[in-house]
Design a protein around this motif. Structure first.
Motif, PDB file in Angstrom:
ATOM      1  N   ARG A   1      11.148   0.864  -0.354  1.00  0.00           N
ATOM      2  CA  ARG A   1       9.527   1.927  -0.556  1.00  0.00           C
ATOM      3  C   ARG A   1       9.781   3.589  -0.759  1.00  0.00           C
ATOM      4  O   ARG A   1       8.397   4.152  -1.553  1.00  0.00           O
ATOM      5  CB  ARG A   1       9.120   1.567   0.911  1.00  0.00           C
ATOM      6  CG  ARG A   1       8.407   0.658   0.431  1.00  0.00           C
ATOM      7  CD  ARG A   1       7.088   0.308   2.294  1.00  0.00           C
ATOM      8  NE  ARG A   1       7.249  -1.369   3.729  1.00  0.00           N
ATOM      9  CZ  ARG A   1       8.224  -1.589   3.857  1.00  0.00           C
ATOM     10  NH1 ARG A   1       8.469  -0.682   4.605  1.00  0.00           N
ATOM     11  NH2 ARG A   1       7.551  -2.797   4.115  1.00  0.00           N
ATOM     12  N   ASP A   2      10.484   4.021  -0.469  1.00  0.00           N
ATOM     13  CA  ASP A   2      10.883   5.501   0.033  1.00  0.00           C
ATOM     14  C   ASP A   2      10.873   6.194  -1.620  1.00  0.00           C
ATOM     15  O   ASP A   2      10.165   7.280  -2.355  1.00  0.00           O
ATOM     16  CB  ASP A   2      11.703   6.600   0.840  1.00  0.00           C
ATOM     17  CG  ASP A   2      11.191   6.128   2.357  1.00  0.00           C
ATOM     18  OD1 ASP A   2      10.172   6.302   2.280  1.00  0.00           O
ATOM     19  OD2 ASP A   2      11.972   6.319   2.637  1.00  0.00           O
TER      20      ASP A   2
ATOM     21  N   GLN B   1      12.856   8.384 -13.346  1.00  0.00           N
ATOM     22  CA  GLN B   1      14.242   7.119 -12.663  1.00  0.00           C
ATOM     23  C   GLN B   1      14.811   7.268 -10.780  1.00  0.00           C
ATOM     24  O   GLN B   1      14.978   8.686 -11.097  1.00  0.00           O
ATOM     25  CB  GLN B   1      15.840   6.164 -12.553  1.00  0.00           C
ATOM     26  CG  GLN B   1      14.370   5.606 -14.399  1.00  0.00           C
ATOM     27  CD  GLN B   1      16.190   5.071 -14.569  1.00  0.00           C
ATOM     28  OE1 GLN B   1      17.043   5.513 -15.250  1.00  0.00           O
ATOM     29  NE2 GLN B   1      16.533   3.427 -14.782  1.00  0.00           N
TER      30      GLN B   1
ATOM     31  N   ALA C   1      12.534  -2.841   2.380  1.00  0.00           N
ATOM     32  CA  ALA C   1      11.605  -1.918   2.823  1.00  0.00           C
ATOM     33  C   ALA C   1      12.661  -0.127   2.209  1.00  0.00           C
ATOM     34  O   ALA C   1      11.611   0.869   2.615  1.00  0.00           O
ATOM     35  CB  ALA C   1      12.079  -1.323   4.394  1.00  0.00           C
TER      36      ALA C   1
ATOM     37  N   GLU D   1      15.232  -8.007   2.557  1.00  0.00           N
ATOM     38  CA  GLU D   1      14.247  -7.580   3.233  1.00  0.00           C
ATOM     39  C   GLU D   1      14.273  -6.054   3.892  1.00  0.00           C
ATOM     40  O   GLU D   1      12.827  -5.296   3.731  1.00  0.00           O
ATOM     41  CB  GLU D   1      13.719  -8.416   4.607  1.00  0.00           C
ATOM     42  CG  GLU D   1      14.879  -8.042   6.146  1.00  0.00           C
ATOM     43  CD  GLU D   1      15.522  -9.359   6.092  1.00  0.00           C
ATOM     44  OE1 GLU D   1      15.435 -10.118   4.786  1.00  0.00           O
ATOM     45  OE2 GLU D   1      16.650  -9.668   7.043  1.00  0.00           O
ATOM     46  N   ASP D   2      15.154  -5.671   3.847  1.00  0.00           N
ATOM     47  CA  ASP D   2      15.819  -4.222   4.123  1.00  0.00           C
ATOM     48  C   ASP D   2      16.050  -3.077   2.979  1.00  0.00           C
ATOM     49  O   ASP D   2      15.476  -2.460   2.908  1.00  0.00           O
ATOM     50  CB  ASP D   2      17.141  -4.098   4.643  1.00  0.00           C
ATOM     51  CG  ASP D   2      17.275  -4.872   6.165  1.00  0.00           C
ATOM     52  OD1 ASP D   2      17.157  -4.164   7.064  1.00  0.00           O
ATOM     53  OD2 ASP D   2      18.457  -5.779   6.006  1.00  0.00           O
TER      54      ASP D   2
ATOM     55  N   ASN E   1      -0.843   4.777  -0.752  1.00  0.00           N
ATOM     56  CA  ASN E   1      -0.721   5.621   0.326  1.00  0.00           C
ATOM     57  C   ASN E   1      -0.184   7.233  -0.165  1.00  0.00           C
ATOM     58  O   ASN E   1      -1.231   8.348   0.511  1.00  0.00           O
ATOM     59  CB  ASN E   1      -0.412   5.428   1.396  1.00  0.00           C
ATOM     60  CG  ASN E   1      -0.403   6.078   2.594  1.00  0.00           C
ATOM     61  OD1 ASN E   1      -1.095   6.102   3.334  1.00  0.00           O
ATOM     62  ND2 ASN E   1       0.701   6.507   3.454  1.00  0.00           N
TER      63      ASN E   1
ATOM     64  N   VAL F   1      16.607   6.341  -6.942  1.00  0.00           N
ATOM     65  CA  VAL F   1      17.883   5.724  -6.423  1.00  0.00           C
ATOM     66  C   VAL F   1      18.668   5.834  -4.875  1.00  0.00           C
ATOM     67  O   VAL F   1      18.388   7.164  -4.966  1.00  0.00           O
ATOM     68  CB  VAL F   1      18.865   6.357  -7.158  1.00  0.00           C
ATOM     69  CG1 VAL F   1      19.899   7.640  -6.940  1.00  0.00           C
ATOM     70  CG2 VAL F   1      19.774   5.463  -7.185  1.00  0.00           C
TER      71      VAL F   1
ATOM     72  N   ASP G   1       0.742  -0.958   0.307  1.00  0.00           N
ATOM     73  CA  ASP G   1      -0.119   0.056  -0.279  1.00  0.00           C
ATOM     74  C   ASP G   1       0.737   0.963   0.002  1.00  0.00           C
ATOM     75  O   ASP G   1       0.176   2.386  -0.255  1.00  0.00           O
ATOM     76  CB  ASP G   1      -1.205   0.252   0.417  1.00  0.00           C
ATOM     77  CG  ASP G   1       0.078   0.259   2.368  1.00  0.00           C
ATOM     78  OD1 ASP G   1       0.986   0.244   2.919  1.00  0.00           O
ATOM     79  OD2 ASP G   1      -0.649   0.143   3.645  1.00  0.00           O
ATOM     80  N   HIS G   2       2.336   0.992   0.108  1.00  0.00           N
ATOM     81  CA  HIS G   2       2.780   2.372   0.372  1.00  0.00           C
ATOM     82  C   HIS G   2       2.803   3.235  -0.975  1.00  0.00           C
ATOM     83  O   HIS G   2       2.399   4.441  -0.577  1.00  0.00           O
ATOM     84  CB  HIS G   2       4.258   2.007   0.697  1.00  0.00           C
ATOM     85  CG  HIS G   2       4.836   0.932  -0.235  1.00  0.00           C
ATOM     86  ND1 HIS G   2       5.211  -0.375  -1.401  1.00  0.00           N
ATOM     87  CD2 HIS G   2       5.980   1.442  -1.303  1.00  0.00           C
ATOM     88  CE1 HIS G   2       5.325  -0.550  -1.582  1.00  0.00           C
ATOM     89  NE2 HIS G   2       6.491   0.455  -2.417  1.00  0.00           N
TER      90      HIS G   2
ATOM     91  N   LEU H   1       8.265   7.799  -4.361  1.00  0.00           N
ATOM     92  CA  LEU H   1       9.004   9.161  -4.991  1.00  0.00           C
ATOM     93  C   LEU H   1       8.791   9.461  -6.764  1.00  0.00           C
ATOM     94  O   LEU H   1       8.275  10.163  -7.446  1.00  0.00           O
ATOM     95  CB  LEU H   1      10.227   9.695  -4.284  1.00  0.00           C
ATOM     96  CG  LEU H   1       9.968  10.206  -2.546  1.00  0.00           C
ATOM     97  CD1 LEU H   1      11.432  10.024  -2.399  1.00  0.00           C
ATOM     98  CD2 LEU H   1       9.874  11.804  -2.647  1.00  0.00           C
TER      99      LEU H   1
END
Lengths: 288, 288, 288, 288
Positions: free
Chosen positions: B257-258, B238, B254, B250-251, B105, B240, B101-102, B262
């Motif tokens: 996501r940002d 694009q 995470a 998994e990191d 959202n 980066v 959902d990021h 963006l």
């Protein structure tokens, strides 16, 4: 950065096991070595431990040989390999180039002002073009032309220079030849190449032209240890540069120069400061 | 940004030919339209011309229909296609999501505060998970489950929503299904996808896991128009993000996501402000 | 970049008024000049209009003098000032330095490979240190020492070099002297300085030491036109570099070199390509 | 990141003295705690030592209370202060806001998906506007209006919420009131503010408008601990965003939102993961 005049570096790695940090830090404490900076990492997926320590001996008359001999005994219990680097140590280096001079020019500048702790023993090229640049910096320049037929002989010449100069690191600063498997193996872990793309994108020849064809909006550069698999060696660091539709292939070539220089010199700095640890196909980099 | 209340946008493209700018600017001058910002580019490799103009009519009673009709006549001489966008126009949009959902959202937030000039007509998903989020924003949520067998029916349902809502843009905000060739064709030039890698690196499934395997030091995201060739559609923008050895897969998920949020929202903003021109497999982007 | 061999640049500015774009584009069309890239901006707060056009004459025998004379008549109606730059034009430049050589070295390299379209006519310094570097590039080096007492005489010497060489741009590449008001005025709009901080933060002396004291996590560099208000001249471009607690002042000095070089050379490139427009205390920059 | 289910964090600082690392690492070894990541730094200018250690107990039945009690004895010899953080610990937090909701929205999203290990106990505001947003996330919202006259009472109300909720961290997510000296002191080292400029540039009110006036080409945000000196508290992290002449003040406000959110949430993450060490007016940040 800590005081360079008395900054020793101990870099080590071993399999993960209880006590991996303690074996280093207790030893340093016992010898009255004060730790000014330390970074350790345990890779849970590979079960491998990495540690880098900067320290300054507080007692008079630090004996590096004794230190190494005694620590080797402790390290052996952990199957730990290590390297001790004294203050002010400048790594002996050979640089390989072809015709493009931007990375060489950048390395020479940093070398000249003492920003990179390296000792450039020789520059080797398959072209004569950059001899003047080398001469102005007072560095030996070896022109070894290469053809498909003469490749083995040429590599033997290159190897001879590496051996005779005692080079511990070879920097491929836009050297446009593929090294043989044999040469790659000999240089394993001590030859850094700069590739002008964000690997694994655009491997091989003319990456900026490939990038133009794809219409990417970012180009970049990748510094990596070479291995026998072209442009697949362990990555040390990468840099990036935004581009636009108005950048034709020749513009990408021009724009990419800066990021190539910065990425390569950063990788060399990380390597010579013992911040890079190589294990299998990956690197652990304790960046500042 | 110029005063939104009276900012019209004219975006056009045509083959390269003497007079391509003049045909636009003379027309605007004659109708007493003041140009507040203009950007044109001629691509010499493809022989194609692109122009984007922001203007404000200075005369009373600007008649958009008459403007379009009259300009069409002039544009025809240049085989020029164009689009006129009135002030305050909010593009009708349908967003497609799966479970993550990021991006949704983020889009909903920008929509809610009026930062993105879009009008979200519906959210479509193959999962029920994000219904609450849609509901809080007062947006219709259509749950259309999909299996290999029901794919044609499901796509028909999706298409029906797109048609009934009058959506002019479809945003694939981490929609984890591959669209059929037929759907890709119908949505050509008006569906933006976010892929969580720096394309062309790491196409396909689980790009962060691929990135971890390669040991790259940068990850990123690519917003592109979809086409029938998976993850090969024309790139809009694009982003980066630096990563390190300490980032497990998994990191990376995470951390990524940002940059996904963006990159996708930037691409949508560029599209709805008519800053993106599509020609063959490339985009021309007149960024601010 | 468009084909350099036939790329003319027209840069102009004037008060905002209906027809500001048309007066340029119609003129070009009439003379059969094809516009390959154009960017215009109207600043609603200052009521000022800026336009930059790259074009290629399609007719044989383009007559630049006639072009300028005829366009001047049209421009006058709009109180428009303009500048026409021919293909391959290399701006005559004088560089001023003190002891630090990183920016000079960088500019010389870009000059040598033809990346910066400048013609370095002389290097002026208040110290003798960088004479060898100048000599290797075959550029005249003037050592004019300066003290508080001799400042007027020294500036007269500097001015004499600027006049005799016909320099149209003066680059202060870490010249560590404050220019007099008189000198600033003479060089208004044609002298670019690099300050090693993110202005307006850390004006004046030893900005990296100031930065260390404040404990900032980013340092940077600012390229700006000089004016009589120290470190307050109109900003052209700025660069930034992350730093950490482990960076002592001397580390900031070392880390900052790259961003200073990149920021200064970018500003110079923007200036010589006529991408920078100066109005009052601000710049309009049509970056690529 | 290491396995969260068994990741303990020990963060400590003390004056520089031989054995500062050993006192930590030997203790951990003796208790069969395996160090998965460690970072230490000795600040030679302040004579202060900092260390952060992630470890996992290998023996069954790790007793945190005993650990703390026993380590306290050893630490005392070094005047070392320390903090032990158990796996999965979520820091109790109160967020303060005014009317702008972008930072709050961002924090709530990261909280909701579990990306930020915080436990938001309450949201406090001097305006009622953001109550709905809080409600949707199921978080208590306290509206305490403030005027020059009622400031002491209002701060008493705020303090009461902080105390009753047991908040260990206060996040000022664009709270537009200046806290009293008394409040600053009470919150010393445990209140993080986001200021929308690259401090020390543009302190105080309306920083984006100040930035526009200066014509800067970069804007940014600074996350810092508050102290009694407005916008002068110790900096944790800073973010930056390029802008252009085309960005009017209201565009800077809009463009700045993303970098404010990212900078604030990064600072909060660094704080709750015990990566930030505060000493005098500076921070040591062991970033990943």
């Amino acid at each position: 950065m800590q005081d360079n005049n008395n900054r020793w570096i101990l870099a080590a790695q071993c399999p993960s096991r209880l006590g991996t940090v303690d074996v280093v830090t207790r030893f340093l404490k016992e010898r009255r070595c004060y730790i000014t900076e330390q970074h350790s990492f345990d890779d849970r997926l590979s079960g491998r431990f990495f540690i880098r320590t900067e320290f300054r001996p507080e007692a008079e008359g630090f004996d590096a040989e004794a230190f190494e001999a005694e620590f080797a005994a402790r390290a052996a219990e952990f199957e730990m390999t290590f390297e001790l680097t004294p203050p002010g140590r400048r790594l002996p280096v050979v640089i390989m180039v072809s015709k493009a001079d931007h990375c060489l020019n950048d390395l020479l500048y940093r070398y000249r002002i003492g920003q990179l702790p390296i000792d450039i023993r020789a520059i080797v090229s398959n072209h004569p073009d950059l001899e003047n640049l080398a001469a102005w910096h007072g560095i030996a320049y070896h022109h070894f032309p290469i053809t498909a037929e003469t490749k083995p002989e040429q590599e033997a010449q290159v190897w001879s220079v590496i051996e005779q100069t005692g080079a511990e690191l070879v920097i491929l600063a836009r050297y446009m030849q593929v090294l043989s498997s044999d040469m790659c193996e000999k240089l394993s872990g001590r030859a850094i190449n700069i590739h002008h793309s964000l690997l694994p994108g655009f491997k091989g020849a003319r990456p900026y032209h490939q990038a133009y064809e794809k219409g990417v909006k970012l180009v970049g550069a990748t510094a990596h240890y070479i291995n026998d698999d072209l442009d697949e060696g362990p990555i040390i660091t990468q840099g990036v540069e935004p581009v636009s539709h108005a950048d034709y292939p020749e513009d990408l070539v021009a724009k990419g120069r800066d990021v190539e220089c910065l990425t390569l010199s950063r990788a060399v700095a990380l390597h010579v400061e013992r911040r890079v640890f190589l294990h299998a196909k990956r690197t652990v980099v304790f960046d500042r």
